[in-house]
Scaffold this motif. Structure first.
Motif, PDB file in Angstrom:
ATOM      1  N   LYS A   1      11.014  -1.942  -8.860  1.00 41.99           N
ATOM      2  CA  LYS A   1      11.333  -2.653  -7.625  1.00 41.99           C
ATOM      3  C   LYS A   1      10.137  -3.485  -7.178  1.00 41.99           C
ATOM      4  N   THR A   2      10.396  -4.655  -6.628  1.00 41.22           N
ATOM      5  CA  THR A   2       9.328  -5.515  -6.126  1.00 41.22           C
ATOM      6  C   THR A   2       9.151  -5.306  -4.622  1.00 41.22           C
ATOM      7  N   VAL A   3       7.932  -5.013  -4.214  1.00 43.81           N
ATOM      8  CA  VAL A   3       7.614  -4.774  -2.806  1.00 43.81           C
ATOM      9  C   VAL A   3       6.549  -5.772  -2.377  1.00 43.81           C
ATOM     10  N   GLY A   4       6.646  -6.256  -1.179  1.00 44.67           N
ATOM     11  CA  GLY A   4       5.664  -7.201  -0.653  1.00 44.67           C
ATOM     12  C   GLY A   4       6.365  -8.407  -0.067  1.00 44.67           C
ATOM     13  N   GLY A   5       6.146  -9.562  -0.680  1.00 45.29           N
ATOM     14  CA  GLY A   5       6.834 -10.766  -0.240  1.00 45.29           C
ATOM     15  C   GLY A   5       5.936 -11.855   0.297  1.00 45.29           C
TER      16      GLY A   5
ATOM     17  N   ALA B   1       0.834  -1.198   0.000  1.00 49.79           N
ATOM     18  CA  ALA B   1       0.000   0.000   0.000  1.00 49.79           C
ATOM     19  C   ALA B   1       0.869   1.249   0.000  1.00 49.79           C
ATOM     20  N   HIS B   2       1.888   1.249   0.850  1.00 51.55           N
ATOM     21  CA  HIS B   2       2.764   2.416   0.907  1.00 51.55           C
ATOM     22  C   HIS B   2       3.464   2.651  -0.426  1.00 51.55           C
ATOM     23  N   ALA B   3       3.979   1.589  -1.020  1.00 49.59           N
ATOM     24  CA  ALA B   3       4.697   1.728  -2.293  1.00 49.59           C
ATOM     25  C   ALA B   3       3.775   2.212  -3.404  1.00 49.59           C
ATOM     26  N   ALA B   4       2.553   1.692  -3.439  1.00 50.82           N
ATOM     27  CA  ALA B   4       1.620   2.076  -4.499  1.00 50.82           C
ATOM     28  C   ALA B   4       1.170   3.522  -4.341  1.00 50.82           C
ATOM     29  N   TYR B   5       0.916   3.948  -3.110  1.00 50.70           N
ATOM     30  CA  TYR B   5       0.531   5.346  -2.905  1.00 50.70           C
ATOM     31  C   TYR B   5       1.722   6.284  -3.117  1.00 50.70           C
ATOM     32  N   LYS B   6       2.918   5.824  -2.806  1.00 46.69           N
ATOM     33  CA  LYS B   6       4.119   6.630  -3.079  1.00 46.69           C
ATOM     34  C   LYS B   6       4.292   6.806  -4.575  1.00 46.69           C
TER      35      LYS B   6
ATOM     36  N   MET C   1      -2.338  10.645   1.979  1.00 49.22           N
ATOM     37  CA  MET C   1      -2.550   9.206   2.012  1.00 49.22           C
ATOM     38  C   MET C   1      -1.236   8.439   2.083  1.00 49.22           C
ATOM     39  N   GLU C   2      -0.231   8.893   1.380  1.00 49.08           N
ATOM     40  CA  GLU C   2       1.074   8.215   1.450  1.00 49.08           C
ATOM     41  C   GLU C   2       1.601   8.218   2.871  1.00 49.08           C
ATOM     42  N   ALA C   3       1.360   9.313   3.593  1.00 53.44           N
ATOM     43  CA  ALA C   3       1.810   9.409   4.980  1.00 53.44           C
ATOM     44  C   ALA C   3       1.108   8.398   5.877  1.00 53.44           C
ATOM     45  N   GLN C   4      -0.105   7.994   5.516  1.00 57.31           N
ATOM     46  CA  GLN C   4      -0.867   7.038   6.312  1.00 57.31           C
ATOM     47  C   GLN C   4      -0.260   5.635   6.280  1.00 57.31           C
ATOM     48  N   TRP C   5       0.618   5.360   5.329  1.00 59.60           N
ATOM     49  CA  TRP C   5       1.151   4.005   5.175  1.00 59.60           C
ATOM     50  C   TRP C   5       2.650   3.912   5.408  1.00 59.60           C
ATOM     51  N   GLN C   6       3.228   4.981   5.909  1.00 63.08           N
ATOM     52  CA  GLN C   6       4.655   4.939   6.195  1.00 63.08           C
ATOM     53  C   GLN C   6       4.919   4.028   7.401  1.00 63.08           C
TER      54      GLN C   6
ATOM     55  N   SER D   1       2.862  -9.148  -4.144  1.00 64.32           N
ATOM     56  CA  SER D   1       3.930  -8.574  -4.951  1.00 64.32           C
ATOM     57  C   SER D   1       3.427  -7.377  -5.748  1.00 64.32           C
ATOM     58  N   TYR D   2       3.972  -6.200  -5.432  1.00 66.73           N
ATOM     59  CA  TYR D   2       3.687  -4.988  -6.200  1.00 66.73           C
ATOM     60  C   TYR D   2       4.973  -4.523  -6.850  1.00 66.73           C
ATOM     61  N   THR D   3       4.923  -4.249  -8.145  1.00 68.62           N
ATOM     62  CA  THR D   3       6.080  -3.746  -8.874  1.00 68.62           C
ATOM     63  C   THR D   3       5.969  -2.240  -9.011  1.00 68.62           C
TER      64      THR D   3
END
Length: 486
Positions: free
Chosen positions: A377-381, A77-82, A287-292, A370-372
């Motif tokens: 970069k791949t985020v998640g796992g 979520a953080h990566a996608a909103y960023k 919104m990005e701040a909400q997921w840091q 997995s979010y690209t």
């Protein structure tokens, strides 16, 4: 114009597998990549160290799996909103350049920036069906994604409220006065001062008079200001707003085919477009701040605090709600059944095929964990697929994986036809009767409609498998949003 908005939906306590049965009137996603091991290691302790409500029914192993699932979800979520924020900032820069120097080259660059900005944001919509889960917290800046989303992505909009429209336009707002051409307008019983166009004014006016069609903010207001109305119906072609609509030289400012006596209207268009993009950046910053990571009183910390109580249900509810209620029903089925281009999600730019595919990709991201990012970069796992497998529900995981492959295949066709062959969603959803007036045979149009129908059907079948997987992990009544019913 038929008004169907993303912020208006009906919750139905029914099984998802049959929610849309019998409704059809006729007839991007990749395998999980290597996880970002370093990022996962750095943030893995965030969930484990957060105080939560004790759930004695869960084993230590099950809790460990929930820990991994929640932190992976939050990181995605953080990566996608960023990404959404960064691409919105690039859009803002392109808009400012265009408004300052309204050339065709700069307009094309702004449109390209809009298209790029929509790609990551459309993948975030998997996160938005959260309003029934989050905990009330007066210290949190945003109550829920679902309550926040209307200022970002509401549609369709009544464009006559914003700027000029064609003589044959039919909407709820039918006054000749609009935000661009007037210092004040009246909507119902409300008289609104519009003399100074600012982000604050647009936010205040969004859904003015209680009408969900009175959208003045977000991506689609920006889209309208860049493309203008698409008056092509089910024919080829998107909106074609001329660059002279932004010309600030005396005698050159236009409103479509009308030449204005002075340039003030064009100056106000620039002010509206600039204000709308600034508000978009401001909203995505919040919104990005909400997921840091490692934050307090945020949507991320709230999810982590109740991870063992309803974290899993929320994630699976969101998957089913986006797949069935929002994407298959509100966004695709409404336009498909009626042949209504007004109900097309990106009706000004004809980029709907990409929004559809990225909505579907967002669901698959959560399944695969997995979010690209835009940078690759791949985020998640760790995703729902891993959770099901690790808890002994391999059959349910495999069934879902097979359904996702069908969804991916269906939307790949829609994207390929839109991007490579130039056959957009408004041409695909045309009824046989509509298409025949444009010289398209019934046989050809049924093929085109079949591409959209395949996408809808694949999402319905996917949702049935999501419900079955939920039952496998003890969630008997997922009750996800089933969308509009015909």
């Amino acid at each position: 114009m038929t008004i169907t908005t993303v912020t208006s939906r009906k919750l139905l306590p029914t099984t998802l597998a049959v929610a849309l049965a019998g409704l059809l009137m006729v007839s991007g996603c990749t395998k999980q990549a290597d996880e970002d091991t370093n990022a996962a290691t750095e943030t893995q302790t965030e969930v484990a160290n957060t105080e939560t409500t004790d759930n004695t029914e869960m084993t230590a192993a099950e809790k460990a799996h929930i820990d991994r699932l929640i932190i992976s979800y939050a990181n995605m979520a953080h990566a996608a909103y960023k990404d959404s924020l960064d691409t919105a900032k690039a859009l803002q820069t392109a808009v400012e350049t265009y408004v300052a120097t309204p050339t065709q080259e700069n307009l094309d660059a702004a449109k390209a920036a809009y298209k790029a900005a929509r790609q990551p944001y459309s993948q975030t919509e998997i996160f938005r069906f959260d309003e029934g889960f989050v905990t009330a917290n007066d210290k949190r800046a945003i109550n829920s994604i679902d309550s926040w989303e209307g200022q970002i992505n509401a549609w369709p909009l009544d464009e006559a409220l914003i700027d000029y429209v064609g003589d044959d336009y039919e909407g709820e707002y039918n006054s000749q006065e609009n935000i661009i051409n007037s210092d004040s307008i009246t909507v119902g019983s409300i008289k609104q001062d519009t003399s100074t166009i600012t982000p604050e004014l647009l936010a205040e006016m969004n859904e003015i008079g209680g009408s969900e069609a009175n959208v003045t903010t977000g991506y689609h207001a920006i889209e309208f200001m860049l493309w203008g109305q698409d008056n092509n119906g089910v024919k080829e072609g998107a909106g074609n707003r001329p660059i002279t609509d932004y010309a600030t030289e005396a005698g050159q400012c236009t409103s479509g085919e009308t030449v204005n006596e002075d340039a003030s209207i064009c100056e106000r268009r620039g002010e509206f477009l600039t204000a709308a993009t600034q508000l978009l950046v401001d909203d995505l910053t919040a919104m990005e701040a909400q997921w840091q990571p490692d934050t307090e009183n945020t949507l991320r910390s709230d999810l982590i605090a109740r991870k063992y109580d309803n974290g899993l249900r929320q994630i699976m509810y969101q998957m089913g709600s986006l797949a069935l209620g929002e994407l298959a029903s509100e966004r695709m089925q409404v336009a498909f059944v009626t042949g209504s281009t007004e109900d097309e999600h990106e009706c000004f730019s004809d980029l709907t095929h990409l929004s559809y595919a990225n909505n579907a990709r967002g669901i698959q991201n959560v399944f695969n964990g997995s979010y690209t990012t835009v940078a690759g970069k791949t985020v998640g796992g760790y995703g729902i697929k891993d959770y099901l497998t690790d808890n002994g529900h391999t059959e349910a995981a495999d069934k879902l994986a097979a359904e996702f492959n069908k969804v991916e295949g269906a939307f790949n066709v829609i994207v390929e036809k839109g991007e490579k062959d130039g056959i957009k969603i408004d041409q695909m959803i045309a009824t046989v009767g509509q298409a025949s007036q444009e010289g398209i045979s019934a046989e050809e149009q049924n093929v085109r409609r079949g591409w959209v129908e395949a996408g809808i059907t694949s999402l319905q079948e996917l949702t049935a498998s999501i419900e079955n997987a939920a039952k496998a992990v003890g969630i008997d009544n997922l009750d996800a949003d089933a969308g509009s019913q015909f």
